[in-house]
Design an enzyme around this catalytic site. Structure first.
Site, PDB file in Angstrom:
ATOM      1  N   MET B   1       0.847  -1.204   0.000  1.00  0.00           N
ATOM      2  CA  MET B   1       0.000   0.000   0.000  1.00  0.00           C
ATOM      3  C   MET B   1       0.880   1.250   0.000  1.00  0.00           C
ATOM      4  O   MET B   1       2.026   1.178  -0.346  1.00  0.00           O
ATOM      5  CB  MET B   1      -0.923  -0.026   1.221  1.00  0.00           C
ATOM      6  CG  MET B   1      -1.923  -1.164   1.206  1.00  0.00           C
ATOM      7  SD  MET B   1      -3.143  -1.002  -0.095  1.00  0.00           S
ATOM      8  CE  MET B   1      -4.349   0.032   0.701  1.00  0.00           C
ATOM      9  N   CYS B   2       0.364   2.345   0.389  1.00  0.00           N
ATOM     10  CA  CYS B   2       0.936   3.691   0.365  1.00  0.00           C
ATOM     11  C   CYS B   2       0.433   4.410  -0.884  1.00  0.00           C
ATOM     12  O   CYS B   2       0.306   3.823  -1.951  1.00  0.00           O
ATOM     13  CB  CYS B   2       2.455   3.756   0.356  1.00  0.00           C
ATOM     14  SG  CYS B   2       3.198   3.161   1.893  1.00  0.00           S
TER      15      CYS B   2
END
Lengths: 510, 362
Positions: B1-2
């Site tokens: 993610m991010c």
């Protein structure tokens, strides 16, 4: 004659109910263990080294070899080996000879290091579907690249283009980071060498000649051969140097740091005499020191001389045994124009070494790689020189761990011989290898078919290469450059703080 | 993610920070509230434009003053603090475990020939030796603002809407390899290089030990930090043209290199041989603010600020690029771009390992 007080190490039994008296075992055993007497096979167990040739060739599976169950009074200090060695030396008054690797029960650090794998947060890479790059270049690399800007005319417009100014020194291109170690023609048979040569050519990698020169039969494979210059300078002339793909100066060997080599005269056949450029039947002795190298400056001169002799077209490696001072020596080598430093750990194999050296001198390869890589980094030199590790590499995981600790590539010796059938019986120095590997006796040499041998060795290298790709994929890495020195992906199990510090790795759980 | 988002005006128009905050807010699903950050280029356009703007996080503990003195001792060794102040923040939004402080700073003239090296040395010395203080940005006319919190919280905390810049990069973090802390949030900056990253760098151990050979010290406990140092090493210290430096980070595959014409083949082989330790592995999509333009057909190294985006070689993380008039955008998701610019001229997904490079118009 002083009798031996040592009972046979193995017990050989031929089951008379199974044996059909074909006498195959009497032919196959080069040690004279089996003999037919009337309607049965008699076995002299005290001659047996558990090479398994007779077991493997018996058509009736009639032969069993067991450790001889003779009881010795158990004692924690005076173990059986200690007593047997004394009996033998009391009998002969000689240095005890031994073959293969260190037989002491020292820790195998490779087995105390575990690898990392991806789970969820970063994906594993599937080598069957994605590219997995194992190509490795061994040789000098520039500290940095330099570009120059030149004006070029494209479509009538003058434009400036960046062009590479730096010239890259000759490097060896390996399709897999596994090479076959230097084992000399003389110690090994020509068929063993031919097997290796065919295999490395097929796998896109390299083998070493050892110090025995380059037999003409290997010339077709010279592009995949690293020639060795040892203290004896056997077979070294301009043609030899120019033939190979690279040159390796041997200073030391992991199994016997600080001493030289000795090929007994009886092994110096006409072929070996011609290849080594020494008289037939004479002992081939390589002294411990090169008699033109008594300092690091002398070594640097030899490196440069070999480069001059080969018009600066061949990479030059320097091989040292893993010893306490290896990092400092490696720094000296790195600043000597050498292209790679080869470090041979104390679990490296040997055809023949004094047992006292094999079992007591040197340091583990795992520690040596870590210390040399770290020191070269501290000196800002690591990028400019390659590290090749050898000595006790047994499987793909060992290769992987060696590279993660800091090596560029590895040499395998014993593993390649085992692929040919070697049983690690440790009696290579007798010249009676029943598998045709460590012998010059024509009737034994012909037992090893180079085509079959090459297939087995190539299969081994390919199998390990597949496994390395899988391990890389599991670690989420698709190129070997990103594994090199990547100690973050290693963890220690059962190691103390100081061992972890030297290896530069964390404890499992950290 | 991010989640990552960046944009730049190629006319160097000044854009208020609320735009980037709004865009990043639509990427909040890609983070977990454990770190958000912004970097604005051109935010100090007045009298401090030519000063190095050090943004430093200092532990908010009773030792604060002592740590601050230690930081200043390092700075004063090499130059003059022109002005310093606490970075204005809004109280009551996030727990202020660190106090963000900024120093506008001039390096002594005696270091004129190696001014940027001195700044790097200062950053390394503070990060390595001053317990409780970390430099989070050290460029000129730019600043990093980051903390543990959701994108809107961090933007509000730092009053991002009060700043104007011609280029902004931002990041919403979902920490997976180290615990969440202010210094570990993105962007990671050194001099004028700022990096935001979505992914994990599986080659971190190699990259870290590679840059350490050249004096860099990775002390911020997150893999992305090393990317900023690699860029500084390759492009500033070794003067590698940007397109080739990016090729070192995400090299062409050997299969591709083998098929190239000879000159190009030699060049790409040389990059892999010399800079194997700089190669990034694992899943990554990065967006970077840089001070150097690219060498393409006009040859000269542009000194203007540039932004680029780059993914790993098999594109294990998303990256979208888009254009509207003078604006160029890079993001993890198109929706974040459309949130602030619904009507785009062009949207495209760059190929794996191929950089998108944007520089100001002349």
């Amino acid at each position: 004659m002083i009798p031996s007080y040592v009972p046979p190490k193995y017990k050989v039994e031929v089951d008379p109910n199974k044996c059909m008296l074909c006498e195959r075992c009497t032919i196959e055993c080069s040690w004279g263990v089996h003999r037919r007497e009337g309607d049965r096979i008699i076995s002299y167990s005290n001659r047996c080294g558990a090479c398994h040739r007779c077991v493997a060739m018996c058509p009736r599976d009639a032969i069993t070899i067991k450790e001889n169950a003779v009881s010795w009074r158990s004692h924690p200090l005076w173990d059986i080996d200690a007593r047997a060695d004394i009996y033998n030396q009391a009998k002969t008054g000689c240095i005890l000879l031994s073959g293969m690797a260190n037989a002491k029960d020292h820790p195998i650090y490779f087995d105390k290091i575990v690898l990392d794998a991806c789970q969820v947060t970063n994906p594993s890479i599937d080598p069957l579907r994605e590219p997995m790059e194992l190509r490795t270049y061994i040789g000098k690399k520039p500290k940095q690249l330099e570009f120059e800007f030149v004006e070029e005319e494209i479509d009538g417009k003058k434009i400036k283009k960046a062009k590479l100014k730096t010239k890259i020194a000759p490097n060896l291109k390996l399709d897999t980071p596994i090479m076959i170690a230097h084992m000399s023609y003389g110690a090994l048979s020509l068929n063993a060498h031919l097997s290796f040569a065919k295999a490395v050519k097929e796998c896109g990698t390299f083998m070493g000649t050892g110090e025995g020169g380059l037999p003409k039969a290997l010339y077709p494979y010279a592009d995949h051969i690293i020639t060795q210059v040892a203290s004896g300078r056997f077979g070294v002339n301009e043609e030899y140097l120019m033939k190979g793909a690279a040159i390796e100066i041997k200073i030391g060997q992991g199994a016997k740091p600080g001493i030289g080599g000795h090929l007994p005269g009886e092994k110096v056949t006409a072929e070996i005499s011609a290849t080594r450029m020494i008289p037939e039947g004479s002992d081939a002795i390589s002294p411990a020191p090169h008699h033109d190298i008594y300092s690091i400056e002398d070594l640097a001169q030899l490196v440069r001389s070999l480069k001059e002799a080969t018009r600066w077209k061949k990479p030059v490696f320097v091989k040292i045994a893993a010893v306490h001072n290896a990092p400092a020596i490696a720094v000296g080598i790195a600043t000597s124009d050498a292209d790679a430093v080869v470090i041979d750990g104390y679990k490296g194999g040997t055809g023949a070494a004094p047992k006292v050296f094999r079992d007591h001198v040197g340091i583990p390869i795992e520690m040596a790689i870590a210390a040399v890589d770290q020191r070269l980094r501290e000196e800002g030199l690591r990028n400019e020189i390659s590290i090749i590790a050898s000595g006790g590499i047994r499987c793909a995981a060992d290769v992987f761990k060696a590279i993660a600790l800091g090596a560029d590539a590895v040499y395998i010796g014993t593993a390649a011989m085992v692929a040919l059938g070697c049983r690690v019986c440790g009696r290579c120095y007798t010249g009676l290898c029943a598998w045709g590997i460590a012998t010059q006796r024509p009737e034994l040499v012909k037992r090893l078919d180079p085509e079959v041998g090459a297939r087995r060795v190539a299969n081994l290298i390919k199998a390990w290469t597949h496994e390395i790709k899988e391990l890389l994929g599991a670690a989420g890495i698709n190129s070997i450059e990103s594994l090199r020195g990547n100690r973050d992906r290693l963890r220690g199990v059962g190691l103390n703080e100081k061992e972890l510090e030297v290896l530069g790795i964390k404890l499992a759980g950290e | 993610m991010c989640g990552i988002i960046g944009f730049m005006s190629r006319k160097k128009r000044m854009i208020k920070g609320d735009k980037i905050a709004l865009a990043l807010d639509s990427l909040k699903e890609r983070g977990n509230g454990k770190g958000s950050g912004y970097v604005g280029y051109g935010i100090y356009p007045t009298k401090y434009k030519d000063c190095y703007a050090f943004h430093i996080l200092i532990d908010n503990t009773p030792k604060f003053e002592k740590i601050k003195v230690e930081v200043e001792n390092v700075l004063e060794q090499y130059g003059t603090i022109v002005k310093d102040e606490e970075i204005p923040t809004e109280d009551g939004i996030i727990e202020k475990t660190q106090i963000p402080w900024r120093y506008f700073y001039e390096v002594d003239e005696k270091y004129a020939d190696r001014e940027e090296d001195v700044v790097v040395d200062i950053v390394m010395e503070i990060n390595d030796k001053v317990d409780g203080a970390f430099v989070i940005s050290s460029g000129k006319d730019l600043g990093v603002f980051k903390a543990v919190g959701w994108p809107n919280e961090v933007a509000e905390f730092y009053r991002i809407d009060k700043y104007e810049g011609y280029m902004w990069l931002a990041h919403a973090r979902y920490p997976t390899n180290t615990k969440a802390w202010w210094g570990g949030a993105h962007p990671f900056n050194l001099l004028n290089w700022s990096v935001v990253h979505n992914g994990e760098i599986t080659s971190y151990g190699t990259n870290k030990r590679f840059v350490e050979m050249f004096g860099y010290k990775c002390r911020l406990l997150t893999d992305t930090e090393v990317v900023a140092y690699i860029l500084d090493l390759l492009m500033r210290k070794h003067k590698i043209p940007v397109e080739y430096a990016l090729s070192a980070l995400a090299p062409r595959f050997w299969d591709e290199i083998d098929k190239m014409p000879e000159e190009e083949r030699e060049l790409h082989t040389a990059i892999r041989l010399a800079y194997g330790g700089a190669m990034l592995n694992g899943p990554f999509a990065i967006a970077v603010g840089t001070p150097h333009g690219l060498i393409f057909m006009n040859g000269d190294i542009e000194k203007d600020t540039t932004m680029f985006g780059l993914t790993d070689r098999i594109k294990l993380r998303p990256l979208i690029a888009a254009e509207k008039d003078d604006m160029i955008f890079i993001s993890s998701e198109e929706s974040a771009i459309r949130r602030i610019c619904p009507d785009l001229d062009r949207v495209w997904m760059p190929d794996a390992g191929m950089p998108v490079i944007a520089r100001p118009w002349k």
